[in-house]
Design a protein around this motif. Sequence first.
Motif, PDB file in Angstrom:
ATOM      1  N   SER A 209     124.192 -23.599  41.885  1.00 52.71           N
ATOM      2  CA  SER A 209     122.983 -23.842  41.096  1.00 52.71           C
ATOM      3  C   SER A 209     122.003 -22.685  41.237  1.00 52.71           C
ATOM      4  CB  SER A 209     122.298 -25.129  41.541  1.00 52.71           C
ATOM      5  OG  SER A 209     123.138 -26.221  41.384  1.00 52.71           O
ATOM      6  N   VAL A 210     121.826 -22.231  42.459  1.00 56.36           N
ATOM      7  CA  VAL A 210     120.913 -21.106  42.698  1.00 56.36           C
ATOM      8  C   VAL A 210     121.416 -19.858  41.998  1.00 56.36           C
ATOM      9  CG1 VAL A 210     120.004 -19.573  44.475  1.00 56.36           C
ATOM     10  CG2 VAL A 210     120.013 -22.045  44.837  1.00 56.36           C
ATOM     11  N   VAL A 211     122.719 -19.606  42.078  1.00 56.72           N
ATOM     12  CA  VAL A 211     123.287 -18.425  41.409  1.00 56.72           C
ATOM     13  C   VAL A 211     123.067 -18.510  39.908  1.00 56.72           C
ATOM     14  CG1 VAL A 211     125.453 -17.237  40.874  1.00 56.72           C
ATOM     15  CG2 VAL A 211     124.957 -17.922  43.212  1.00 56.72           C
ATOM     16  N   PHE A 212     123.351 -19.671  39.308  1.00 56.22           N
ATOM     17  CA  PHE A 212     123.140 -19.838  37.871  1.00 56.22           C
ATOM     18  C   PHE A 212     121.686 -19.614  37.504  1.00 56.22           C
ATOM     19  CE2 PHE A 212     126.958 -22.703  36.728  1.00 56.22           C
ATOM     20  CZ  PHE A 212     127.685 -21.586  36.354  1.00 56.22           C
ATOM     21  N   LEU A 213     120.782 -20.184  38.275  1.00 54.04           N
ATOM     22  CA  LEU A 213     119.369 -20.054  37.941  1.00 54.04           C
ATOM     23  C   LEU A 213     118.876 -18.622  38.091  1.00 54.04           C
ATOM     24  CD1 LEU A 213     117.937 -23.345  39.428  1.00 54.04           C
ATOM     25  CD2 LEU A 213     118.253 -22.754  37.033  1.00 54.04           C
ATOM     26  N   VAL A 214     119.355 -17.902  39.080  1.00 53.57           N
ATOM     27  CA  VAL A 214     118.927 -16.515  39.279  1.00 53.57           C
ATOM     28  C   VAL A 214     119.492 -15.623  38.182  1.00 53.57           C
ATOM     29  CG1 VAL A 214     119.178 -14.507  40.794  1.00 53.57           C
ATOM     30  CG2 VAL A 214     118.546 -16.722  41.750  1.00 53.57           C
ATOM     31  N   LEU A 215     120.744 -15.836  37.824  1.00 46.42           N
ATOM     32  CA  LEU A 215     121.376 -14.981  36.820  1.00 46.42           C
ATOM     33  C   LEU A 215     120.902 -15.280  35.400  1.00 46.42           C
ATOM     34  CD1 LEU A 215     125.071 -14.855  38.083  1.00 46.42           C
ATOM     35  CD2 LEU A 215     123.301 -13.108  38.300  1.00 46.42           C
ATOM     36  N   GLN A 216     120.467 -16.489  35.129  1.00 51.42           N
ATOM     37  CA  GLN A 216     120.123 -16.864  33.765  1.00 51.42           C
ATOM     38  C   GLN A 216     118.667 -17.293  33.627  1.00 51.42           C
ATOM     39  OE1 GLN A 216     122.796 -19.849  32.380  1.00 51.42           O
ATOM     40  NE2 GLN A 216     124.594 -18.592  32.638  1.00 51.42           N
ATOM     41  N   TRP A 217     117.788 -16.785  34.410  1.00 52.79           N
ATOM     42  CA  TRP A 217     116.425 -17.273  34.411  1.00 52.79           C
ATOM     43  C   TRP A 217     115.556 -16.620  33.340  1.00 52.79           C
ATOM     44  CZ3 TRP A 217     114.618 -21.552  36.127  1.00 52.79           C
ATOM     45  CH2 TRP A 217     113.247 -21.735  36.223  1.00 52.79           C
ATOM     46  N   GLU A 218     116.078 -15.715  32.525  1.00 51.47           N
ATOM     47  CA  GLU A 218     115.260 -14.965  31.568  1.00 51.47           C
ATOM     48  C   GLU A 218     114.440 -15.889  30.662  1.00 51.47           C
ATOM     49  OE1 GLU A 218     118.068 -12.476  29.699  1.00 51.47           O
ATOM     50  OE2 GLU A 218     118.660 -11.569  31.572  1.00 51.47           O
ATOM     51  N   PRO A 219     114.982 -16.429  29.619  1.00 48.62           N
ATOM     52  CA  PRO A 219     114.168 -17.339  28.792  1.00 48.62           C
ATOM     53  C   PRO A 219     114.244 -18.780  29.295  1.00 48.62           C
ATOM     54  CG  PRO A 219     116.152 -16.734  27.618  1.00 48.62           C
ATOM     55  CD  PRO A 219     116.179 -16.014  28.944  1.00 48.62           C
ATOM     56  N   ILE A 220     113.239 -19.543  28.962  1.00 44.50           N
ATOM     57  CA  ILE A 220     113.153 -20.927  29.441  1.00 44.50           C
ATOM     58  C   ILE A 220     114.226 -21.805  28.818  1.00 44.50           C
ATOM     59  CG2 ILE A 220     111.526 -21.763  27.714  1.00 44.50           C
ATOM     60  CD1 ILE A 220     111.297 -22.515  31.438  1.00 44.50           C
ATOM     61  N   ASN A 221     114.781 -21.413  27.659  1.00 43.26           N
ATOM     62  CA  ASN A 221     115.778 -22.263  27.011  1.00 43.26           C
ATOM     63  C   ASN A 221     117.141 -22.175  27.691  1.00 43.26           C
ATOM     64  OD1 ASN A 221     116.538 -19.747  26.228  1.00 43.26           O
ATOM     65  ND2 ASN A 221     116.546 -20.167  24.038  1.00 43.26           N
ATOM     66  N   ARG A 222     117.268 -21.377  28.721  1.00 44.78           N
ATOM     67  CA  ARG A 222     118.531 -21.312  29.467  1.00 44.78           C
ATOM     68  C   ARG A 222     118.661 -22.442  30.482  1.00 44.78           C
ATOM     69  NH1 ARG A 222     121.467 -16.128  29.374  1.00 44.78           N
ATOM     70  NH2 ARG A 222     120.799 -15.266  27.398  1.00 44.78           N
ATOM     71  N   ILE A 223     117.574 -23.106  30.797  1.00 46.24           N
ATOM     72  CA  ILE A 223     117.623 -24.184  31.788  1.00 46.24           C
ATOM     73  C   ILE A 223     118.527 -25.328  31.328  1.00 46.24           C
ATOM     74  CG2 ILE A 223     116.260 -25.936  32.991  1.00 46.24           C
ATOM     75  CD1 ILE A 223     113.998 -23.876  33.123  1.00 46.24           C
ATOM     76  N   PRO A 224     118.394 -25.824  30.079  1.00 44.42           N
ATOM     77  CA  PRO A 224     119.299 -26.903  29.659  1.00 44.42           C
ATOM     78  C   PRO A 224     120.771 -26.488  29.667  1.00 44.42           C
ATOM     79  CG  PRO A 224     117.434 -26.772  28.176  1.00 44.42           C
ATOM     80  CD  PRO A 224     117.366 -25.585  29.073  1.00 44.42           C
ATOM     81  N   SER A 225     121.058 -25.254  29.282  1.00 47.35           N
ATOM     82  CA  SER A 225     122.458 -24.817  29.303  1.00 47.35           C
ATOM     83  C   SER A 225     122.974 -24.679  30.731  1.00 47.35           C
ATOM     84  CB  SER A 225     122.630 -23.509  28.536  1.00 47.35           C
ATOM     85  OG  SER A 225     121.851 -22.490  29.099  1.00 47.35           O
ATOM     86  N   THR A 226     122.114 -24.288  31.647  1.00 51.97           N
ATOM     87  CA  THR A 226     122.508 -24.208  33.050  1.00 51.97           C
ATOM     88  C   THR A 226     122.786 -25.602  33.608  1.00 51.97           C
ATOM     89  OG1 THR A 226     121.187 -22.218  33.354  1.00 51.97           O
ATOM     90  CG2 THR A 226     121.803 -23.418  35.328  1.00 51.97           C
ATOM     91  N   VAL A 227     121.928 -26.541  33.285  1.00 45.72           N
ATOM     92  CA  VAL A 227     122.125 -27.922  33.744  1.00 45.72           C
ATOM     93  C   VAL A 227     123.407 -28.494  33.147  1.00 45.72           C
ATOM     94  CG1 VAL A 227     121.175 -30.262  33.639  1.00 45.72           C
ATOM     95  CG2 VAL A 227     119.685 -28.331  34.177  1.00 45.72           C
ATOM     96  N   ALA A 228     123.663 -28.219  31.874  1.00 46.97           N
ATOM     97  CA  ALA A 228     124.880 -28.703  31.230  1.00 46.97           C
ATOM     98  C   ALA A 228     126.121 -28.084  31.868  1.00 46.97           C
ATOM     99  CB  ALA A 228     124.844 -28.397  29.742  1.00 46.97           C
ATOM    100  N   ALA A 229     126.058 -26.801  32.199  1.00 42.60           N
ATOM    101  CA  ALA A 229     127.198 -26.146  32.844  1.00 42.60           C
ATOM    102  C   ALA A 229     127.469 -26.754  34.217  1.00 42.60           C
ATOM    103  CB  ALA A 229     126.933 -24.643  32.970  1.00 42.60           C
ATOM    104  N   LEU A 230     126.431 -27.022  34.974  1.00 43.69           N
ATOM    105  CA  LEU A 230     126.607 -27.634  36.291  1.00 43.69           C
ATOM    106  C   LEU A 230     127.148 -29.057  36.181  1.00 43.69           C
ATOM    107  CD1 LEU A 230     123.414 -26.344  38.093  1.00 43.69           C
ATOM    108  CD2 LEU A 230     125.773 -25.654  38.503  1.00 43.69           C
ATOM    109  N   ALA A 231     126.680 -29.804  35.187  1.00 40.97           N
ATOM    110  CA  ALA A 231     127.183 -31.159  34.989  1.00 40.97           C
ATOM    111  C   ALA A 231     128.659 -31.131  34.601  1.00 40.97           C
ATOM    112  CB  ALA A 231     126.361 -31.870  33.917  1.00 40.97           C
ATOM    113  N   GLY A 232     129.038 -30.192  33.746  1.00 43.30           N
ATOM    114  CA  GLY A 232     130.441 -30.067  33.366  1.00 43.30           C
ATOM    115  C   GLY A 232     131.312 -29.678  34.536  1.00 43.30           C
TER     116      GLY A 232
END
Length: 62
Positions: free
Chosen positions: A5-28
Amino acid sequence: MAALSVVFLVLQWEPINRIPSTVAALAGLTAVGVAVRAALPGAVCGIQASRTGKATSVVVTG
């Protein structure tokens, strides 16, 4: 999962709309992990149903 989760958030933290896709990836990823765990031999954690008896139903009319 926490480290990933930390890796995903650090690598994809640029725009705020990446948060839902990060959460979806972790759920998957979690769902795949659960499915793999359930498919492994001996995945049952020692839980067994016993003396379940005969199923009966009751019809209540008013």
